[in-house]
Design a protein around this motif. Sequence first.
Motif, mmCIF file in Angstrom:
data_model
loop_
_atom_site.group_PDB
_atom_site.id
_atom_site.type_symbol
_atom_site.label_atom_id
_atom_site.label_comp_id
_atom_site.label_asym_id
_atom_site.label_seq_id
_atom_site.Cartn_x
_atom_site.Cartn_y
_atom_site.Cartn_z
ATOM 1 N N THR A 145 85.820 99.057 -7.866
ATOM 2 C CA THR A 145 86.057 100.181 -8.766
ATOM 3 C C THR A 145 84.743 100.925 -8.987
ATOM 4 O OG1 THR A 145 87.008 100.848 -10.900
ATOM 5 C CG2 THR A 145 85.630 98.881 -10.906
ATOM 6 N N TRP A 149 88.997 103.419 -12.598
ATOM 7 C CA TRP A 149 88.315 102.656 -13.650
ATOM 8 C C TRP A 149 89.288 102.155 -14.721
ATOM 9 C CZ3 TRP A 149 83.989 100.144 -14.365
ATOM 10 C CH2 TRP A 149 83.537 99.865 -15.654
ATOM 11 N N ALA A 157 91.159 99.184 -13.650
ATOM 12 C CA ALA A 157 90.339 98.019 -13.316
ATOM 13 C C ALA A 157 89.885 97.248 -14.551
ATOM 14 C CB ALA A 157 89.116 98.449 -12.514
ATOM 15 N N VAL A 179 88.463 91.987 -9.484
ATOM 16 C CA VAL A 179 87.718 93.075 -8.842
ATOM 17 C C VAL A 179 86.437 92.502 -8.255
ATOM 18 C CG1 VAL A 179 86.547 95.280 -9.203
ATOM 19 C CG2 VAL A 179 88.695 94.792 -10.393
#
Length: 623
Positions: A107, A141, A144, A172
Amino acid sequence: MNTSEILATLRQQSVQIWVENDKLKIRSPKGILTPDLQAEIAANKPEIMAFLRQGNVAISSHPISRDNDLSLQTIGRLIGEIGDKLNLECKQPIIDPRLMAQRLTVTFRPVPNRYKNEEILRFREELELKLHSYGVKVLPWEKAITEFHYKINIPFLNWKKTIKNRVVKSGVNAVIDVDRPPSLISRFKKNLAEKLYQIYSRFIVKGQKISVTRIAQLIGWAEDCAAKYIEDPTNTQVIVLTELDKEFVNSETPYQQKIKIGLNTLIRTFSEIVIGVSHSHFSILNMNLSDSVFSINEIDSFVLNSLIPKVYVPILPLPLSKFQIEEFDSLQSTYAQKLVTLGNKLAETNLFPSGSKLSEVIKRKSYRDIVNVIVNGRTGVSYGFVAYAEPPHYVGQIEITEREWKNLYPVEGFSIDEVRKNSIGRRYLKTKIGTEYKFKQIPDIWILSARSGSNKTNLSLESDIVRIGLTDRLLLQLPLLVDSQVVDIKPSYDVYVMLGIAMSAALYAPNLMRNGLPMIHFHGYPTAEWFQMNEHYAGVNNPSVPCGTYESGVFNFLSIYNLVNQHGGNISLASLIEPDHGTNIIASDLEYLVERVKTGCEKGEIELGGKHFASLKTKIADS
């Protein structure tokens, strides 16, 4: 996974798959077809059969070429990817960056509103597109991150606080951010957070080890770096884009100075990877302290062969839980004495910079404690290794006939087509050398190595040498007279590399190991012109996986195999190249290795840093 990805995965793991009489047929080494992979095949069976019927064998992920006939899982087991015994849960190595990419999720942290560096912004945009194109999952974002609540309670100060924070989910693999210069307010908050952490560490937990997650909770409120958003720093790396440091990438800057610059940059940005960017070039930096520089036009190759491998296989030491711990008398070991001699004789080459204590490099206790957990309790870092493999240990016949092979028994966890054992448990490998199959005993491997963080050119025979063994398990023998609770004595990060080199040499280049095998690793390269008759190198075009990783061990194993198949077994010296990292050099004789390396350094044909890497690549391209 889609059809192409499934077939690419199967081919890389030496699984045969075809259509016969309208049925899907599969032949696989043991342990490869996990329940998840079987479910993927079942779910995509019609598409897979249609793909195979069309005769379309050009798999879209283009697995990297391998001449070795062994499955990657077998190679992995041979170099030590085992626990206390062989088991079916051993991790399968992935060495194709395109397959690595399909297993990654990253991300990008939003850029500050007033961020003005146009060169970095353009690079950031291009980087995201390239990651997408190779199959990396790039999460927005907001998707994530997740919300996280935790409490801080310091009783004698009567201070309680519930803190709400948004963190990046542990699934992630990397967060990509830009460098953000600290403000006066942020500096004040960091100092306050550090003071509170020191109080908590000393008086509340009284010096006990604190988890990385807990440390991040305690100091994260004051940080303005991507690390404050990481739920699990052991699973998620931080990549920071910053301005290119011209002093660091300058080939004239002494490597000892580059170590200081590199470490301080990583610590200042609190990141695992830093990419320096200018209008025409960019660099990549991690704890390997590579000074590789790329043209801005090389971003496509860089993302695939350099960045993706580093994200997929982060630098982590082999945990001590992997080993059966024993003791040995280093004073009685001939090869331990040879190792000390090897290090001493290489001192004048200056290829082995002295290590750095973490307490001297990392001033903040909270940062130091986080790094301490991640590096498994090591108190320092150093660059390069020296090691000495004993001659391979055999029991009974070293090589047998095909008829004898057919009468052997299966070995749990291995394909019966690749590994079998005799009545006393000695294992034999069926492997192709040139155009012929050979049936060779898998030897026990023992390696004397300098401990992590030691001065490689001034080793203490009593306290600086460990003995690493590979039988049907991994063994670690510590010096008899050393208390490991008092002295920081842990194996090198490069255990898999050492074992991969020694095992492959024993199987394919036994003349190299007949009297033991000296091996060295330094963070630099020789020029192509340095090599003489019967001296060869390999690995220049390998993906740049970090030091000491399982995958790095596999690449070194394959490099020796490929050299033998290209040049025969009469090899006096081999240089195994690790891009964005350094070089492993092995030879059949200690004095010969030392003389050749010294001569190379005197003539400027061997140097630390990436200065000579281009000449190696050019010669490969021209040949």
